[in-house]
Design a protein around this motif. Sequence first.
Motif, short mmCIF file in Angstrom:
data_model
loop_
_atom_site.label_atom_id
_atom_site.label_comp_id
_atom_site.label_asym_id
_atom_site.label_seq_id
_atom_site.Cartn_x
_atom_site.Cartn_y
_atom_site.Cartn_z
N TYR A 53 0.86 -1.19 0.00
CA TYR A 53 0.00 0.00 0.00
C TYR A 53 0.89 1.23 0.00
N THR A 54 0.83 2.01 -1.07
CA THR A 54 1.68 3.19 -1.19
C THR A 54 0.84 4.42 -1.50
N VAL A 55 1.42 5.56 -1.20
CA VAL A 55 0.85 6.83 -1.61
C VAL A 55 1.88 7.54 -2.48
N THR A 56 1.40 8.26 -3.46
CA THR A 56 2.28 9.03 -4.34
C THR A 56 2.02 10.51 -4.09
N LEU A 57 3.06 11.21 -3.67
CA LEU A 57 2.92 12.60 -3.26
C LEU A 57 3.81 13.51 -4.11
N PRO A 58 3.34 14.69 -4.44
CA PRO A 58 4.20 15.65 -5.15
C PRO A 58 5.24 16.23 -4.21
N GLY A 59 6.40 16.54 -4.75
CA GLY A 59 7.47 17.08 -3.92
C GLY A 59 8.42 17.97 -4.70
N ARG A 60 9.27 18.65 -3.94
CA ARG A 60 10.30 19.51 -4.53
C ARG A 60 11.64 19.17 -3.91
N ALA A 61 12.68 19.18 -4.74
CA ALA A 61 14.03 18.95 -4.24
C ALA A 61 14.56 20.21 -3.58
N VAL A 62 15.26 20.03 -2.47
CA VAL A 62 15.84 21.12 -1.70
C VAL A 62 17.31 20.80 -1.45
N ALA A 63 18.18 21.79 -1.62
CA ALA A 63 19.61 21.57 -1.42
C ALA A 63 19.90 21.12 0.00
N PHE A 64 20.81 20.18 0.14
CA PHE A 64 21.21 19.71 1.47
C PHE A 64 21.91 20.83 2.23
N GLU A 65 22.77 21.57 1.54
CA GLU A 65 23.40 22.76 2.09
C GLU A 65 23.53 23.78 0.98
N GLN A 66 23.30 25.04 1.31
CA GLN A 66 23.45 26.12 0.32
C GLN A 66 23.80 27.41 1.06
N THR A 67 24.84 28.07 0.62
CA THR A 67 25.28 29.28 1.32
C THR A 67 25.66 30.36 0.34
N ASP A 68 25.28 31.59 0.67
CA ASP A 68 25.70 32.76 -0.10
C ASP A 68 27.07 33.20 0.38
N ILE A 69 27.94 33.55 -0.56
CA ILE A 69 29.30 33.98 -0.24
C ILE A 69 29.37 35.50 -0.27
N ARG A 70 29.73 36.08 0.88
CA ARG A 70 29.86 37.55 0.99
C ARG A 70 31.22 37.89 1.59
N PRO A 71 31.77 39.05 1.24
CA PRO A 71 33.06 39.46 1.82
C PRO A 71 32.88 39.93 3.26
N ARG A 72 33.92 39.74 4.06
CA ARG A 72 33.90 40.21 5.45
C ARG A 72 34.84 41.40 5.64
N VAL A 73 35.57 41.77 4.57
CA VAL A 73 36.39 42.98 4.58
C VAL A 73 36.17 43.70 3.26
N ALA A 74 36.44 45.00 3.26
CA ALA A 74 36.25 45.81 2.06
C ALA A 74 37.50 45.79 1.20
N GLY A 75 37.31 46.08 -0.08
CA GLY A 75 38.45 46.14 -0.99
C GLY A 75 38.02 45.85 -2.41
N THR A 76 38.97 45.72 -3.29
CA THR A 76 38.69 45.39 -4.68
C THR A 76 39.04 43.93 -4.94
N ILE A 77 38.27 43.29 -5.81
CA ILE A 77 38.51 41.88 -6.15
C ILE A 77 39.79 41.78 -6.98
N ALA A 78 40.76 41.06 -6.43
CA ALA A 78 42.04 40.88 -7.13
C ALA A 78 42.01 39.69 -8.08
N SER A 79 41.25 38.63 -7.70
CA SER A 79 41.18 37.45 -8.57
C SER A 79 39.97 36.61 -8.19
N ILE A 80 39.48 35.86 -9.17
CA ILE A 80 38.40 34.87 -8.96
C ILE A 80 39.04 33.51 -9.17
N ASP A 81 39.04 32.69 -8.13
CA ASP A 81 39.89 31.50 -8.12
C ASP A 81 39.14 30.19 -8.32
N TYR A 82 37.96 30.21 -8.91
CA TYR A 82 37.23 28.95 -9.13
C TYR A 82 36.57 29.00 -10.50
#
Length: 404
Positions: A53-82
Motif C-alpha cells: 500500500y503506497t501513496v504518491t505525493l508531489p514534492g520539490r528537491a531542496v539543497a542539502f546545504e546552500q550558502t551565499d558567499i559575501r566578503p567580510r572585509v572591504a576592498g577590490t577583487i584581485a582574482s576569482i579562483d574557481y
Amino acid sequence: MGLGKWTSRAAVGTLVAVAVAIATGALAQGMPGGTQGPTEVGVKQVETQSVPYTVTLPGRAVAFEQTDIRPRVAGTIASIDYEAGHKVATGDALFHIDDDTYQAELTAAEAEKASADANVQAAQSQVDRYTKLEKTSISVSDLETARVTLAQAKASALSAEADLQTAQLNLDRTVIRSPIDGYPDVAAVSVGSLVTANQSDALTTVTRLDPIYVDVSESAARIMRVRQRIDQGSLQRGDQLKVSLLLETGEEYDGTGTLVSPGATVSSTTGTVDFRFKFDNADRMILPGQFLRAKITLGTTQAILVPQRATTREGDGSLSAFIAADGTAKKVTLTTAGTYQNAWIVTDGIESGDQVILDGLKNLRDGAEIKTVPVTINAQGVVKDATDSSDSTADASNDTAKAE
C-alpha cells in the motif's frame, strides 16, 4: 415473343428474391442479440492477496546545504579562483581581495605588539628591582607605583595582541573561501569590482547536491484515514517507510530515501503536513527546485486486484466492470482504495473467485449471453490467451501500489 418477355420477367424476379434474402441474412447477423450465439469473452479469476500500500505525493528537491558567499572585509577583487559549476571543497579559495592595506595594518600591529611587550619587560624589571630594595632604599609608595606601571604595560600588551589578531584576521579574510563542499554559481562580480564588508549582495552561491532533500506534502485528512485503517487492521504497517522517486521524465530514480523530518503541524492554508526525505545524489540527477513525485510504501493490505482495462468510468464517476456469472455478463460497481500498477485495489463490489471479463467488452451489455475463454494479462496490460506459452510475462508480479 410473349414467351421471351415472360422468361425475362421471371429471371429478374428471381434475382431480386436472392438479393433480398442475402440482405436479410446480413442484417440478422449484424443486429445485437441476433442468432450469432453467445459473445466470446476473455476472463480471469481474481483472488484476495497481499498488496503493498503506497501513496504518491508531489514534492520539490531542496539543497542539502546552500550558502551565499559575501566578503567580510572591504576592498577590490584581485582574482576569482574557481570555475563555475566545478566542485569545490571546504576551505578552497573562491576570491582574493587586494590585501596591500591589510598587510600594512598587520605590520603596524606587530610593531605595536613588540613595543608593548618591551614595556612589560621594562616595568617587570623595575618591579623586581624595587622589591629587592624595598627594606633599604625604596619606599612602599615607589614599589606600588612600579607595580601599577607594570599592570598598565600588561594591559597595553593585551590590547596590542588583540589589534594584532584583528589585523591578522582581516588579512586572512582577503582570501574568501568556501565554507562547504559544493558547486559554486557564476560570480556576480568581476576582477576590479569594489566590495564592502558584509554587503547584502552575494558574490556567488555554493550548493551541496549530495545528498539532497525532497520535501513532500500530504493531506491531513488522508493521514487520518490511513491511521484509521491501521487501527481497524485493514492496513498492516511496515517496519519502516520505503520511499522511491519518480523523475519528471516518468523514470524511477535509482535509490531509496530516508525520513529526516516528520511533519508536526498542519498548514492553516493548505491543510497539509510537510515531510522531508533524504536521498543520495552522487550523479547529480536531482537538482534543487526540481519537481518530483515520491512513492511512499506505508505497509500491506489484503485486497482483490481488478485490471484497469476491465473497468469503465461511468458518467456519475463510479467505476464498473463485468463479471461472468452463469453464462451471462453481470455488471458490477466497484469501490477502490488505490492502484497496483495496472490494476485497481478493489475493496467492494467483487468477491474472491469471481471471473472478471478482460476482453470482448465492446458492445457488451448487462445480462448478455457469453462464452468464457481463460486469459492472462501482463504488467503492461496486454491480454493473451491463457494457453499461449509465448507470453512469459503474463501475470507479472508488481512491487508497488498507489493509494487514492
